[in-house]
Motif scaffolding. Structure first.
Motif, short mmCIF file in Angstrom:
data_model
loop_
_atom_site.label_atom_id
_atom_site.label_comp_id
_atom_site.label_asym_id
_atom_site.label_seq_id
_atom_site.Cartn_x
_atom_site.Cartn_y
_atom_site.Cartn_z
N GLU A 75 11.00 -30.89 -17.01
CA GLU A 75 10.50 -30.81 -18.38
C GLU A 75 9.20 -30.03 -18.44
OE1 GLU A 75 10.15 -34.50 -20.41
OE2 GLU A 75 12.31 -34.94 -20.31
N LEU A 76 9.04 -29.28 -19.52
CA LEU A 76 7.81 -28.52 -19.76
C LEU A 76 6.87 -29.41 -20.59
CD1 LEU A 76 10.01 -26.43 -19.00
CD2 LEU A 76 8.87 -24.80 -20.51
N ASP A 77 6.14 -30.28 -19.91
CA ASP A 77 5.40 -31.33 -20.60
C ASP A 77 3.88 -31.19 -20.51
OD1 ASP A 77 5.16 -31.85 -17.92
OD2 ASP A 77 5.98 -33.88 -18.00
N GLN A 78 3.38 -30.07 -20.01
CA GLN A 78 1.94 -29.85 -19.95
C GLN A 78 1.48 -29.07 -21.18
OE1 GLN A 78 -0.08 -31.15 -17.39
NE2 GLN A 78 1.86 -32.19 -16.96
N GLY A 79 0.25 -29.31 -21.63
CA GLY A 79 -0.21 -28.54 -22.78
C GLY A 79 -1.48 -29.04 -23.42
N CYS A 80 -1.46 -29.15 -24.77
CA CYS A 80 -2.68 -29.46 -25.52
C CYS A 80 -2.30 -29.98 -26.90
CB CYS A 80 -3.53 -28.20 -25.65
SG CYS A 80 -2.67 -26.84 -26.48
N ALA A 81 -3.32 -30.17 -27.74
CA ALA A 81 -3.10 -30.60 -29.12
C ALA A 81 -2.50 -29.44 -29.92
CB ALA A 81 -4.42 -31.04 -29.74
N PRO A 82 -1.92 -29.73 -31.09
CA PRO A 82 -1.35 -28.67 -31.93
C PRO A 82 -2.37 -27.57 -32.26
CG PRO A 82 -0.61 -30.81 -32.72
CD PRO A 82 -1.63 -31.08 -31.66
N ILE A 83 -1.88 -26.38 -32.49
CA ILE A 83 -2.72 -25.23 -32.79
C ILE A 83 -3.33 -25.36 -34.19
CG2 ILE A 83 -2.83 -22.72 -32.95
CD1 ILE A 83 -2.13 -23.75 -30.17
N HIS A 142 3.47 -44.82 -35.49
CA HIS A 142 3.37 -43.48 -34.91
C HIS A 142 4.77 -42.89 -34.72
CE1 HIS A 142 -0.85 -44.45 -33.09
NE2 HIS A 142 -0.84 -44.38 -34.40
N SER A 143 4.89 -41.62 -35.03
CA SER A 143 6.20 -40.97 -35.01
C SER A 143 6.69 -40.63 -33.62
CB SER A 143 6.14 -39.69 -35.85
OG SER A 143 5.24 -38.76 -35.27
N GLY A 144 5.77 -40.54 -32.66
CA GLY A 144 6.15 -40.15 -31.31
C GLY A 144 5.96 -38.67 -31.05
N TYR A 145 5.47 -37.92 -32.06
CA TYR A 145 5.30 -36.47 -31.91
C TYR A 145 3.93 -36.10 -31.37
CZ TYR A 145 9.62 -35.53 -34.38
OH TYR A 145 10.94 -35.46 -34.73
N TYR A 146 3.01 -37.05 -31.35
CA TYR A 146 1.64 -36.73 -30.94
C TYR A 146 1.22 -37.63 -29.79
CZ TYR A 146 2.09 -35.32 -35.84
OH TYR A 146 2.54 -34.81 -37.03
N ASN A 147 0.37 -37.08 -28.93
CA ASN A 147 -0.14 -37.92 -27.84
C ASN A 147 -1.39 -38.66 -28.30
OD1 ASN A 147 -2.28 -36.06 -27.77
ND2 ASN A 147 -1.36 -34.87 -26.12
N GLU A 148 -1.93 -39.49 -27.42
CA GLU A 148 -3.06 -40.34 -27.79
C GLU A 148 -4.30 -39.52 -28.11
OE1 GLU A 148 -5.20 -43.59 -28.83
OE2 GLU A 148 -3.04 -43.41 -28.52
N ASN A 149 -4.46 -38.36 -27.47
CA ASN A 149 -5.62 -37.51 -27.76
C ASN A 149 -5.64 -37.07 -29.22
OD1 ASN A 149 -6.60 -37.63 -25.16
ND2 ASN A 149 -5.48 -35.82 -24.49
N PHE A 150 -4.46 -36.84 -29.78
CA PHE A 150 -4.35 -36.43 -31.19
C PHE A 150 -4.91 -37.52 -32.10
CE2 PHE A 150 -1.90 -36.60 -35.13
CZ PHE A 150 -2.07 -35.32 -35.62
N TYR A 151 -4.50 -38.78 -31.86
CA TYR A 151 -4.98 -39.88 -32.69
C TYR A 151 -6.46 -40.18 -32.44
CZ TYR A 151 -0.07 -40.62 -33.76
OH TYR A 151 1.22 -40.45 -34.19
N ALA A 175 1.92 -27.05 -27.14
CA ALA A 175 0.87 -27.51 -28.06
C ALA A 175 1.44 -28.56 -29.00
CB ALA A 175 0.30 -26.33 -28.84
N GLY A 176 1.51 -29.79 -28.52
CA GLY A 176 2.03 -30.89 -29.34
C GLY A 176 3.51 -30.76 -29.64
N HIS A 177 4.23 -29.94 -28.87
CA HIS A 177 5.63 -29.64 -29.15
C HIS A 177 6.53 -30.44 -28.22
CE1 HIS A 177 8.23 -26.81 -31.30
NE2 HIS A 177 9.01 -26.83 -30.23
N PRO A 178 7.78 -30.74 -28.64
CA PRO A 178 8.71 -31.43 -27.74
C PRO A 178 8.89 -30.64 -26.45
CG PRO A 178 9.58 -31.39 -29.97
CD PRO A 178 8.37 -30.51 -29.98
N PRO A 179 9.05 -31.31 -25.33
CA PRO A 179 9.12 -30.62 -24.03
C PRO A 179 10.41 -29.81 -23.87
CG PRO A 179 9.63 -32.94 -23.76
CD PRO A 179 9.17 -32.78 -25.17
N GLY A 180 10.26 -28.56 -23.44
CA GLY A 180 11.42 -27.75 -23.11
C GLY A 180 12.00 -28.19 -21.77
N PHE A 181 13.13 -27.58 -21.38
CA PHE A 181 13.79 -27.95 -20.12
C PHE A 181 14.02 -26.70 -19.27
CE2 PHE A 181 15.72 -30.84 -23.39
CZ PHE A 181 15.03 -31.99 -23.02
#
Length: 506
Positions: A414-422, A198-207, A398-404
């Motif tokens: 960190e801006l770490d709340q969200g969802c799966a990619p669009i 896994h690349s680290g770009y997706y959370n477990e919900n994605f997989y 949406a599956g994006h690296p967290p902003g600051f």
């Protein structure tokens, strides 16, 4: 019966003839298995004393023919194997054992068959070889299977696409050389869980979504970010197929993927023009008494899917958006432009992150999933709604690296709340975050090209980038962007586009 007899003759090399005959009687000398023939030869008289009826099924010759002519088997052996096998079988008359695979020709239907010929001597009371006992097994189907497996193995070795097979629990059972060439992982991958790829770009919900699609529909196709053994990130076109047993239960999962090829040379001029168009649609710097927004875009050699934009919604609210389409090339750029064309209307109409993402997801599903194929086109994004009057931001990633969000007191959130990619799912479950700020805070958003590097951990790269930002955060926007651009040029290898948005909150 035959297996027991062979076991007995192998174990006891001095088995008396009378005991051997008694064994035959006890174990049924009329053994008649279709794919095996059993025979006995009297060594002193060099004649067959028993041939099981099943020999006629294997070679097309009845037992009586062997009783009449002890050399009849030589005529059955395939002409191309005859000389070699006769030399090897010459040891039989000396009382030695023999085991070999060769071809025979069925004397009735003319078919060529493969047999396994096994012969063992039996000894008399004086310890001298008296009888040869043998088994001929038809291994034609086994041989065909071996050839098919060999063919499959050669195909796996030479096919340019990476092939990976896991068991039902996701543990790797097989890889081909193309897998090693693309990922850098060799035999050490066998037996491991897929998680290490896994690349680290997706959370477990994605997989989990991908697994659910494979289980329910039997297959998933789409683009994924992968990470090589050396830490480098790449985009792969992937097909995952479930392989079921006769009862319909999944027993293996077949992964076939290839790295996206670079744009053809003869399209370079067109791509350069497209890159220029893509840069021109990026939002220009915006500066008011309450907010100062500045952006930077550094393209890689390929046409990519990075894009940022911001809009003043009303007197007190601003919408800031940054996206990254999965993949490179014309397709990624077109998707980027289609989103850009409706973004102004969506943000001004929906305003809040949850509604904005739902509207964009509906747009992606409508345009790029009409043929029923799942998970083919999607993009990651971060959207921030800034309320300058009440001094808070509401955001979703949406599956994006967290902003600051850098505060003047040194705190970094960190801006770490969200969802799966669009575009990935038919319906998004969006979790939004809300952060308060005091005058002097700085908001930083970026694309994943910023955190692609030699380190194997995306988390490590994010933290390293956050620490680098601290040395620039005190600067005003234009100076900060200029210094960051210089750093990227000096320290980064551009395998992907880099986008950076900085908003000073007054």
């Amino acid at each position: 019966m035959i297996h027991k007899l062979l076991k007995k003759t192998k174990k006891d090399t001095n088995i008396p003839l009378k005991d051997l005959l008694q064994l035959l009687d006890e174990w049924n000398a009329l053994y008649n298995k279709a794919d095996q023939a059993y025979w006995l030869v009297n060594l002193a008289e060099r004649r067959f004393i028993f041939v099981s009826p099943s020999c006629e099924k294997i070679c097309g010759v009845p037992p009586e023919a062997f009783y009449q002519d002890v050399e009849v088997w030589k005529k059955i052996i395939h002409p191309e194997d005859r000389e070699k096998i006769q030399k090897k079988r010459s040891v039989l008359w000396k009382g030695n054992s023999f085991e070999h695979e060769y071809r025979i020709i069925h004397q009735r239907d003319g078919t060529v068959r493969w047999v396994l010929d096994q012969t063992f001597p039996a000894f008399d009371e004086n310890g001298k070889p008296a009888i040869l006992s043998g088994v001929v097994t038809d291994i034609t189907e086994i041989k065909k299977m071996r050839e098919k497996l060999l063919l499959a193995e050669k195909v796996y070795e030479h096919v340019q696409q990476a092939i990976l097979i896991t068991d039902e629990n996701g543990f790797i059972q097989f890889i081909n050389p193309a897998f090693t060439e693309i990922t850098g992982y060799g035999s050490e991958a066998i037996g491991l869980s897929l998680d290490f790829l896994h690349s680290g770009y997706y959370n477990e919900n994605f997989y989990q979504t991908i697994r659910k699609t494979v289980i329910e529909k039997g297959q998933w196709r789409g683009r994924l970010r992968g990470r090589r053994k050396n830490g480098e990130v790449y985009v792969q076109q992937t097909t995952i197929t479930a392989i079921h047993d006769q009862e319909g239960h999944p027993i293996f999962y077949l992964f076939i993927f290839s790295e996206n090829e670079k744009t053809a040379t003869n399209l370079k001029d067109d791509l350069k023009l497209a890159q220029e168009v893509q840069k021109r649609v990026l939002s220009k710097p915006l500066k008011t008494e309450s907010i100062d927004i500045y952006g930077m875009y550094v393209p890689s050699e390929e046409l990519g899917g990075d894009m940022y934009a911001w809009y003043q919604i009303d007197n007190d609210r601003y919408g800031i958006f940054l996206m990254d389409v999965m993949g490179h090339g014309v397709a990624a750029s077109l998707i980027c432009m289609s989103v850009r064309s409706l973004l102004n209307g969506v943000i001004r109409k929906c305003i809040y992150p949850k509604e904005v993402f739902h509207e964009l997801n509906k747009h992606m599903r409508l345009l790029y999933h009409e043929d029923g194929r799942m998970n083919t086109y999607y993009f990651t994004a971060v959207y921030v709604m800034v309320n300058t009057k009440k001094r808070f931001i509401e955001y979703a990633s949406a599956g994006h690296p967290p902003g600051f969000l850098f505060h003047q007191n040194g705190l970094v959130e960190e801006l770490d709340q969200g969802c799966a990619p669009i575009g990935l799912l038919s319906h998004l479950h969006v979790e939004t975050g809300k952060l308060n700020y005091a005058p002097g805070a700085t908001l930083v958003l970026y694309s994943d090209g910023v955190i692609e590097g030699p380190n194997s951990s995306v988390r490590t790269n994010i933290e390293m980038f956050r620490e680098k930002l601290k040395s620039f955060i005190h600067l005003e926007n234009k100076s900060m962007i200029t210094r960051m651009h210089k750093m990227f040029k000096e320290e980064y290898q551009f395998t992907d586009d880099i986008s950076l948005v900085v908003a000073k909150l007054h």
